[in-house]
Design an enzyme around this catalytic site. Structure first.
Site, PDB file in Angstrom:
ATOM      1  N   GLY A  11      41.314  51.637  77.924  1.00  0.00           N
ATOM      2  CA  GLY A  11      40.115  52.454  78.130  1.00  0.00           C
ATOM      3  C   GLY A  11      38.878  51.638  77.833  1.00  0.00           C
ATOM      4  O   GLY A  11      38.973  50.468  77.435  1.00  0.00           O
ATOM      5  N   ASP A  12      37.702  52.239  78.088  1.00  0.00           N
ATOM      6  CA  ASP A  12      36.408  51.576  77.837  1.00  0.00           C
ATOM      7  C   ASP A  12      36.249  50.288  78.634  1.00  0.00           C
ATOM      8  O   ASP A  12      35.562  49.362  78.202  1.00  0.00           O
ATOM      9  CB  ASP A  12      36.222  51.254  76.334  1.00  0.00           C
ATOM     10  N   ASN A  37      37.472  64.052  75.801  1.00  0.00           N
ATOM     11  CA  ASN A  37      37.796  63.248  74.619  1.00  0.00           C
ATOM     12  C   ASN A  37      37.314  61.811  74.699  1.00  0.00           C
ATOM     13  O   ASN A  37      37.075  61.182  73.683  1.00  0.00           O
ATOM     14  CB  ASN A  37      39.303  63.271  74.334  1.00  0.00           C
ATOM     15  N   HIS A  40      32.217  57.933  79.073  1.00  0.00           N
ATOM     16  CA  HIS A  40      31.832  56.873  80.004  1.00  0.00           C
ATOM     17  C   HIS A  40      30.344  56.672  79.843  1.00  0.00           C
ATOM     18  O   HIS A  40      29.585  57.626  79.924  1.00  0.00           O
ATOM     19  CB  HIS A  40      32.112  57.286  81.451  1.00  0.00           C
ATOM     20  N   ARG A 304      33.161  55.590  66.666  1.00  0.00           N
ATOM     21  CA  ARG A 304      34.014  54.717  65.851  1.00  0.00           C
ATOM     22  C   ARG A 304      33.901  53.277  66.355  1.00  0.00           C
ATOM     23  O   ARG A 304      33.854  53.046  67.568  1.00  0.00           O
ATOM     24  CB  ARG A 304      35.495  55.123  66.011  1.00  0.00           C
ATOM     25  N   ASP A 334      29.453  39.068  81.054  1.00  0.00           N
ATOM     26  CA  ASP A 334      28.216  38.494  80.487  1.00  0.00           C
ATOM     27  C   ASP A 334      28.269  38.358  78.963  1.00  0.00           C
ATOM     28  O   ASP A 334      27.658  37.463  78.390  1.00  0.00           O
ATOM     29  CB  ASP A 334      27.008  39.366  80.882  1.00  0.00           C
TER      30      ASP A 334
HETATM   31  P1  GDP Z   1      34.646  53.619  80.524  1.00  0.00           P
HETATM   32  O1  GDP Z   1      35.206  54.654  79.617  1.00  0.00           O
HETATM   33  O2  GDP Z   1      35.705  52.793  81.164  1.00  0.00           O
HETATM   34  O3  GDP Z   1      33.697  54.181  81.500  1.00  0.00           O
HETATM   35  O4  GDP Z   1      33.862  52.579  79.608  1.00  0.00           O
HETATM   36  P2  GDP Z   1      32.702  52.887  78.535  1.00  0.00           P
HETATM   37  O5  GDP Z   1      31.558  53.440  79.216  1.00  0.00           O
HETATM   38  O6  GDP Z   1      33.246  53.615  77.385  1.00  0.00           O
HETATM   39  O7  GDP Z   1      32.446  51.409  77.977  1.00  0.00           O
HETATM   40  C1  GDP Z   1      31.901  50.420  78.717  1.00  0.00           C
HETATM   41  C2  GDP Z   1      30.607  49.962  78.051  1.00  0.00           C
HETATM   42  O8  GDP Z   1      30.235  48.730  78.586  1.00  0.00           O
HETATM   43  C3  GDP Z   1      29.427  50.870  78.312  1.00  0.00           C
HETATM   44  O9  GDP Z   1      28.546  50.816  77.230  1.00  0.00           O
HETATM   45  C4  GDP Z   1      28.793  50.258  79.564  1.00  0.00           C
HETATM   46  O10 GDP Z   1      27.398  50.536  79.688  1.00  0.00           O
HETATM   47  C5  GDP Z   1      29.000  48.817  79.298  1.00  0.00           C
HETATM   48  N1  GDP Z   1      29.194  47.979  80.476  1.00  0.00           N
HETATM   49  C6  GDP Z   1      29.865  48.237  81.629  1.00  0.00           C
HETATM   50  N2  GDP Z   1      29.885  47.146  82.402  1.00  0.00           N
HETATM   51  C7  GDP Z   1      29.225  46.171  81.719  1.00  0.00           C
HETATM   52  C8  GDP Z   1      28.928  44.802  81.978  1.00  0.00           C
HETATM   53  O11 GDP Z   1      29.308  44.236  82.980  1.00  0.00           O
HETATM   54  N3  GDP Z   1      28.225  44.134  81.010  1.00  0.00           N
HETATM   55  C9  GDP Z   1      27.826  44.702  79.847  1.00  0.00           C
HETATM   56  N4  GDP Z   1      27.143  43.981  78.973  1.00  0.00           N
HETATM   57  N5  GDP Z   1      28.096  45.995  79.564  1.00  0.00           N
HETATM   58  C10 GDP Z   1      28.779  46.705  80.481  1.00  0.00           C
END
Ligand code: GDP
Length: 424
Positions: A11-12, A37, A40, A304, A334
């Protein structure tokens, strides 16, 4: 044509960002599993948002956002989230909720909390959103479907049965107050009024949309390794996180899911307990956590701190395979620009033997990471829009990962913003 956006890891991975981006060229975006839960995080022209239950495509005028039957529907959360985005200036989204979706009840959330309390140190690290009790009830056939809200008499009968059973557990196992039928019926009446304008026979709607050539996007929550069947059981979530389940949780023919965009994170992170072979600790982990994601690696729902690790090619290749990945979007690359060198976990050593296949949990507990170390690129790659303009070592890292994954990396994300993406 149906596209799925799903995660290969824990995830994330940044699915929200990829969904938001692909939403531009989609007509309908469907959440097909999970609940409120996980979160994004999306950064776009309207600002920064943490969505939990709304599909990440709600920001466009031209899209319809759907809560599919496979979702654990928390009705107050859904409405709170709609209100929040509208208050931040997003146009009122077009929402549909499946009449076959089931409802997360306040008692699911309580049972989740009580169970975590009871297990104390041995808990699963639940987000306490009621997801496990919800899906347990769904499969025990004591869940409440949205369609049932509209038949009060049989609903009351059902609720009486639910209370009878749950009150035994509440009294004797958890020593907590009993559920009351009238209170639950009042809550359900409120839920009915809230959700009524949005209720839809979603699979019929998607069938018609498909015939009209509409572009449908399925948005997954969490990743392959949290799948209850193929993941690190029991430290998994309670609904399938795989694209294949999209057919069921949305109600589309499996053969229509032609494009499976599998989001892979350029390093590893995980929330909650569970096996995590390439995990790192101490200052090394703290620095990656601080620099990671968009403003640090902290859970979007719980806040968390996430557990951090190097890229795990064994887990990610497996994660792509069980998704049926047709392409990979490699994200948060990046973040890694500060490192002198980048260890990549290319094998697991289990009982003295090295394997490249992701094992079951009992074997996984014994696995030690085997690393190959690649040189860093020591520059900020944000703002780069063409693949060839990336530093050579950065391209080498991507190509190394691609070879390990055995799936083409078609997108590289080098920033949280909607347009920070490099197409290959
Ligand atoms: P999801 O649950 O898969 O949608 O992922 P999350 O949103 O929980 O976590 C991804 C985090 O990484 C978020 O804070 C996004 O804004 C950030 N994010 C996504 N792609 C990139 C990226 O290419 N570079 C950076 N620095 N942050 C990113």
């Amino acid at each position: 044509m149906v596209t799925a956006v799903v995660g290969a890891n824990w995830g994330d991975e940044g699915k929200g960002k990829i969904t938001d981006m692909l939403g531009e060229e989609s007509d309908i975006i469907v959440r097909f599993q999970g609940g409120s839960n996980a979160g994004h995080t999306i950064v776009n022209d309207y600002g920064k948002f943490a969505l939990h239950i709304l599909p990440s495509g709600v920001f466009y005028d031209h899209t319809t956002s759907i809560i599919g039957n496979g979702v654990a529907l928390n009705i107050p959360d859904l409405f709170k989230e709609i209100q929040e985005i509208v208050e931040q200036g997003v146009p009122m989204p077009k929402i549909k909720v499946s009449d076959r979706a089931q409802i997360v009840m306040p008692y699911h959330i309580l049972f989740d909390q009580y169970e975590e309390e009871r297990l104390a140190g041995k808990s699963f690290g639940s987000t306490k959103s009621g997801i496990a009790p919800f899906y347990s009830d769904k499969y025990a056939k004591t869940g409440i479907q949205v369609s049932e809200l509209f038949d009060e008499e049989s609903l009351r009968e059902k609720v009486q049965g639910i209370c009878e059973k749950k009150n035994v557990l509440l009294e004797h196992l958890y020593h907590k107050p009993a559920l009351k039928v009238d209170e639950i019926m009042a809550t359900l009446a409120e839920y009915r009024n809230m959700v009524e304008p949005y209720v839809c026979d979603v699979s019929a709607y998607l069938y018609e949309a498909g015939k009209e050539g509409k572009r449908i996007l399925l948005e997954g929550q969490l990743g392959s390794l949290k799948d209850p069947d193929h993941g690190i059981y029991p430290m998994v979530t309670s609904s399938s996180t795989l694209a294949g389940y999209g057919a069921i949780g949305a109600g589309v023919p499996p053969y229509e899911i032609k494009r499976i965009v599998t989001v892979v994170k350029a390093y590893s992170s995980a929330v909650g307990a569970g096996e995590f072979v390439s995990e790192i600790f101490g200052e090394e982990a703290d620095e990656l956590r601080r620099r990671g994601g968009d403003g640090g690696e902290y859970g979007a729902t719980t806040g968390r701190p996430r557990r951090m690790g190097w890229f795990d090619a064994v887990a990610s290749r497996y994660g792509c395979r069980v998704q049926g990945a047709t392409e990979v979007a490699l994200t948060v690359l990046d973040v890694l620009g500060y490192l002198d060198e980048l260890p990549v976990c290319v094998g697991y050593e289990i009982d003295g033997k090295v394997t490249k296949d992701f094992p079951t949990t009992s074997q996984l507990k014994k696995a030690k990471p085997v690393y190959e170390v690649l040189p860093g690129w020591k520059t900020d790659i944000r703002g780069i829009t063409e693949y060839d303009k990336l530093p050579e070592n950065c391209r080498k890292y991507i190509e190394f990962i691609e070879k390990e994954l055995e799936v083409p990396v078609k997108m590289v994300s080098n920033g949280p913003g909607r347009h920070e993406i490099i197409h290959r």
